[in-house]
Design an enzyme around this catalytic site. Structure first.
Site, mmCIF file in Angstrom:
data_model
loop_
_atom_site.group_PDB
_atom_site.id
_atom_site.type_symbol
_atom_site.label_atom_id
_atom_site.label_comp_id
_atom_site.label_asym_id
_atom_site.label_seq_id
_atom_site.Cartn_x
_atom_site.Cartn_y
_atom_site.Cartn_z
ATOM 1 N N CYS A 1 -7.988 50.351 53.374
ATOM 2 C CA CYS A 1 -7.593 49.330 54.357
ATOM 3 C C CYS A 1 -6.068 49.305 54.532
ATOM 4 C CB CYS A 1 -8.165 47.974 53.953
ATOM 5 S SG CYS A 1 -8.097 46.803 55.302
ATOM 6 N N TYR A 2 -5.390 48.301 54.012
ATOM 7 C CA TYR A 2 -3.922 48.296 54.089
ATOM 8 C C TYR A 2 -3.388 49.583 53.465
ATOM 9 C CZ TYR A 2 0.941 46.796 53.459
ATOM 10 O OH TYR A 2 2.308 46.703 53.496
ATOM 11 N N LYS B 1 -14.683 39.829 33.167
ATOM 12 C CA LYS B 1 -15.688 38.885 32.652
ATOM 13 C C LYS B 1 -17.027 39.574 32.352
ATOM 14 C CE LYS B 1 -16.295 34.352 32.089
ATOM 15 N NZ LYS B 1 -15.297 33.465 31.477
ATOM 16 N N GLY C 1 -4.636 44.602 51.671
ATOM 17 C CA GLY C 1 -3.652 43.530 51.566
ATOM 18 C C GLY C 1 -3.570 42.792 52.882
ATOM 19 N N SER D 1 -13.913 27.335 21.699
ATOM 20 C CA SER D 1 -14.386 26.267 22.586
ATOM 21 C C SER D 1 -15.889 26.343 22.797
ATOM 22 C CB SER D 1 -13.685 26.390 23.945
ATOM 23 O OG SER D 1 -14.204 27.513 24.650
ATOM 24 N N GLY D 2 -16.469 27.499 22.465
ATOM 25 C CA GLY D 2 -17.898 27.667 22.724
ATOM 26 C C GLY D 2 -18.131 28.353 24.066
ATOM 27 N N GLY D 3 -17.063 28.538 24.866
ATOM 28 C CA GLY D 3 -17.172 29.285 26.121
ATOM 29 C C GLY D 3 -17.290 30.778 25.816
ATOM 30 N N HIS E 1 -13.869 48.926 53.339
ATOM 31 C CA HIS E 1 -13.783 48.580 51.914
ATOM 32 C C HIS E 1 -14.949 49.172 51.123
ATOM 33 C CE1 HIS E 1 -10.397 45.771 52.089
ATOM 34 N NE2 HIS E 1 -10.840 45.490 53.295
ATOM 35 N N GLU F 1 -15.275 49.206 48.010
ATOM 36 C CA GLU F 1 -15.504 48.431 46.786
ATOM 37 C C GLU F 1 -16.435 47.246 46.996
ATOM 38 O OE1 GLU F 1 -12.955 48.450 48.745
ATOM 39 O OE2 GLU F 1 -11.713 46.645 48.652
ATOM 40 N N ASP G 1 -15.467 33.498 26.572
ATOM 41 C CA ASP G 1 -14.307 34.280 26.152
ATOM 42 C C ASP G 1 -13.899 34.002 24.707
ATOM 43 O OD1 ASP G 1 -14.430 35.024 28.768
ATOM 44 O OD2 ASP G 1 -12.688 33.858 29.414
ATOM 45 N N SER G 2 -13.756 32.715 24.372
ATOM 46 C CA SER G 2 -13.312 32.432 23.002
ATOM 47 C C SER G 2 -14.414 32.777 22.005
ATOM 48 C CB SER G 2 -12.835 30.984 22.849
ATOM 49 O OG SER G 2 -13.905 30.080 22.863
ATOM 50 N N SER G 3 -15.670 32.644 22.396
ATOM 51 C CA SER G 3 -16.769 32.980 21.483
ATOM 52 C C SER G 3 -16.778 34.467 21.166
ATOM 53 C CB SER G 3 -18.119 32.602 22.089
ATOM 54 O OG SER G 3 -18.186 31.227 22.315
#
Ligand code: XMP
Length: 537
Positions: A83-84, A393, A56, A248-250, A194, A196, A252-254
């Protein structure tokens, strides 16, 4: 407290928090991100097998810094501070943190002193010259010793001055004696670097050691099973009712639509609004894949005329966005009103959207209002079905692949709701849309041809509101200028411009001026976000 084979990540505002969750999930262990101030009761209820405290931007000793109750460390659940998170462990349990004499940003060599647990298998053994103190303050002697070391990514301006009781250091760097600390009895580990971040050589191994050896998790998070469960869940919820989905064809919606279609078939009605501001070929994909191949019920609404009419004479970017957003909602509502019995709305909400909306920084800090353009208002009278709510994603893409979606959709670059309108500076006219679409198609084709499409977050063309002088053959020209924008990014929040090879830029430029009548100049955008944004409007 029951152990549910899942890791809880408490967020203190690090830009890497989502990466931590993804790294854990890459090990097939489910993880969630919660704000740091989540209640102890809620945490007990969740029953994590381990808790990770993120990094953070704050100083733990500063007034108003995000902190946790010492009781968090009494749950008998293993904790890893990063870290933090490390400084917080020290501060909360009675140690001391202060500004570092030398801040560390970037690579640092971590020297490991103990490889019995979190560092099992980490680092490589090298001979190193070290200064050993052999007498009084000036009595140093140089000697060669074997050390175990790895390269790690550091980013901190504070450091530990004194450990809390019961803690020991298990790694150091040139600048700090406390690169990693632990209290085995209390089952607390913490690292200053870090793990990650991919730049940390043994980062993945350290996360694996924590998740499997220390927390005792099993690798049970499986997207195939997730898919089957979600299908069942949607079936149970919708039963013999009907659902609607704005497609929308993107990506996520697909993915959400195909998943819902697997579950409820023709009870799902998808609505695809063609606002006339789409990229080249986008509508064909909808027809070929969703309708012809998947046999889905998709209502294509031809609304190009309606959108362009409303956009006539408008040059202000915010006004354009507002008009498009509102018109989109009207059109969707009109279609939905044809199906009064539809009770459910399928949406492609993903985990980053969910995290942002519960972020401790508040949604305003992360989401720009305009990003909702192309979305639907929250007060629509539908019950929501959001099958991708828990997914990042890359997991959405994997689910898409499992569902058999073509690469063309699964790896598609994001596209803004208001479409080409925010890439046409100045007035949006049918002619200008055509010009931009033609130039943009060439960018897309050449980037794909060069094999760099998947390394890029977005690559597209922007039509500028200026004309410039050129010469073609023996004739002077006075035509439009197109700008190419290509960025790499993890989440669209920050971005860097892509160093596209000159040969590719050259092909793009040559093709655009040769093939698109009306454009005689191509320029390349070399700004990062911030201070610029990815889109031009
Ligand atoms: P900016 O331009 O703010 O964009 O750097 C960040 C990311 O968001 C996308 N974007 C949108 N997506 N509706 C969307 O669904 C919108 O109104 C919108 N505006 C920007 C943009 O393409 C980039 O990926």
């Amino acid at each position: 407290m029951s152990r549910q084979n899942r890791i809880l990540i408490l967020d203190f505002g690090s830009q890497y928090t989502q990466l931590i969750a993804r790294r854990v999930r890459e090990q097939k262990v489910y993880s969630e991100i919660w704000p740091y101030n989540a209640s102890l009761d809620a945490i007990k209820e969740f029953g994590p097998s381990g808790i990770i405290l993120s990094g953070g931007p704050e100083s733990v000793y500063a007034e108003g810094a995000p902190r946790v109750s010492p009781q968090l460390f009494e749950l008998n659940v293993p904790v890893l501070g990063i870290c933090y998170g490390l400084q917080l462990v020290v501060y909360t349990l009675g140690g001391e943190v202060a500004p570092a004499e030398r801040s560390e940003y970037g690579f640092a060599m971590v020297y490991v002193e103990d490889t019995s647990d979190i560092f099992k298998g980490a680092g490589r053994i090298v001979r190193a010259d070290v200064m050993r103190q052999i007498g009084g303050p000036d009595g140093f002697k140089q000697s060669r010793v074997l050390t175990r070391q790895f390269r790690a990514w550091m980013s901190h301006a504070d450091e530990v001055k004194k450990l809390p009781p019961g803690f020991e250091s298990i790694a150091h760097t040139e600048n700090t004696d406390f690169a990693a600390i632990r209290n085995v009895q209390k089952r607390i580990w913490a690292v200053q670097f870090h793990p990650e971040v991919k730049h940390t050589d043994d980062g993945e191994l350290i996360i694996r050691n924590f998740v499997f050896d220390i927390c005792g998790c099993e690798p049970t998070w499986d997207l195939g099973e997730f898919l089957a469960e979600k299908e069942e869940e949607i079936k149970r919820k919708v039963q013999d009712g009907r659902a609607i989905c704005a497609l929308s064809g993107g990506v996520d919606s697909s993915v959400a639509a195909v998943l819902a279609h697997r579950a409820i078939g023709d009870q799902l009605i998808c609505v695809f609004v063609d606002h006339g501001l789409l990229r080249y070929g986008e509508r064909d994909v909808i027809e070929q894949f969703f309708i012809n191949r998947e046999g889905m019920r998709v209502e294509i609404v031809e609304a190009e005329g309606r959108f362009l009419e409303k956009l006539k004479g408008i040059v202000d970017p915010e006004k354009k966005r507002k008009i498009i957003g509102e018109t989109f909602i009207r059109v969707f509502e009109e279609v939905a009103s044809k199906y009064p019995d539809v009770r459910f709305l399928v949406q492609g909400t993903t985990y980053p959207d969910v995290i942002e909306s519960v972020s401790v920084k508040g949604p305003a800090a992360t989401i720009k209002s305009h990003h909702n353009v192309g979305g639907l208002p929250e007060d629509m009278k539908f019950e929501l079905i959001e099958p991708l709510r828990e997914l990042f994603k890359d997991e959405v893409r994997e689910v898409g692949r499992l569902l058999g979606l073509p690469d063309e959709i699964v790896h598609k670059h994001p596209f803004p709701g208001p479409g080409l309108a925010v890439r046409i500076l100045g007035e949006v006219t049918p002619e200008r849309v055509e010009l931009l679409r033609a130039a943009d198609r060439i960018v897309d084709e050449e980037v794909k041809r060069a094999g760099i499409y998947r390394d890029i977050w977005q690559a597209f063309a922007v039509l500028l509101p200026v004309k410039s002088v050129g010469v073609m053959g023996d004739r002077r020209t006075y035509q439009h200028v197109v700008c190419i924008r290509a960025v790499e990014s993890v989440d669209g929040m920050t971005a860097d411009w892509v160093k596209i090879p000159y040969e590719v830029l050259q092909r793009i430029s040559t093709r655009i001026v040769n093939e698109v009548k009306g454009i005689n100049r191509v320029v390349y955008d070399i700004t990062t976000k911030p201070p610029s944004t990815i889109e031009w409007e």
